[in-house]
Design an enzyme around this catalytic site. Sequence first.
Site, PDB file in Angstrom:
ATOM      1  N   LYS A 114       0.830  -1.206   0.000  1.00 58.01           N
ATOM      2  CA  LYS A 114       0.000   0.000   0.000  1.00 58.01           C
ATOM      3  C   LYS A 114       0.865   1.257   0.000  1.00 58.01           C
ATOM      4  O   LYS A 114       0.570   2.222  -0.710  1.00 58.01           O
ATOM      5  CB  LYS A 114      -0.933  -0.009   1.210  1.00 58.01           C
ATOM      6  CG  LYS A 114      -1.989  -1.099   1.138  1.00 58.01           C
ATOM      7  CD  LYS A 114      -2.778  -1.171   2.431  1.00 58.01           C
ATOM      8  CE  LYS A 114      -3.781  -2.329   2.388  1.00 58.01           C
ATOM      9  NZ  LYS A 114      -4.493  -2.470   3.664  1.00 58.01           N
ATOM     10  N   HIS A 164       0.664  -6.636  17.981  1.00 56.83           N
ATOM     11  CA  HIS A 164      -0.311  -7.716  17.900  1.00 56.83           C
ATOM     12  C   HIS A 164      -0.905  -8.034  19.261  1.00 56.83           C
ATOM     13  O   HIS A 164      -0.318  -7.713  20.298  1.00 56.83           O
ATOM     14  CB  HIS A 164       0.299  -8.977  17.279  1.00 56.83           C
ATOM     15  CG  HIS A 164       1.597  -9.405  17.883  1.00 56.83           C
ATOM     16  ND1 HIS A 164       1.680 -10.053  19.090  1.00 56.83           N
ATOM     17  CD2 HIS A 164       2.861  -9.274  17.440  1.00 56.83           C
ATOM     18  CE1 HIS A 164       2.948 -10.315  19.358  1.00 56.83           C
ATOM     19  NE2 HIS A 164       3.687  -9.847  18.378  1.00 56.83           N
TER      20      HIS A 164
END
Length: 115
Positions: free
Chosen positions: A57, A103
């Site tokens: 991206k 995470h």
Amino acid sequence: MRGVGIDLVELVEIEALAARPAMLARIFTEAELAHCEAPNRLERLAARYAAKEAAFKAAGTGWTGEIAWRDVEVIAGSPPTLNVTGTLAAIVGEARWMVSFSHTPHYAVAIVVLA
């Protein structure tokens, strides 16, 4: 700054992927897989997967069949870095990449800046 990318991954997606060793080998380098054999395997894999998506991206390409998943390698360290090769490196040329990821037991997130 040339680009920025972010990606969020649910660990259940990576759990399904991890059940397919051939897919893991297609997406992750040997060094990435070795690093992820430590505790929190799924979380580590998910963070690296998110970093690869975020790098695509940031480069403005998204993931296409022309770019290999292994064109982006997360190098473990403090801070972690990216090694970009192959087609993606040819597209962006000389570049500086910065990555940060995190995470939980359910999600992984990564942000990548292309400078």
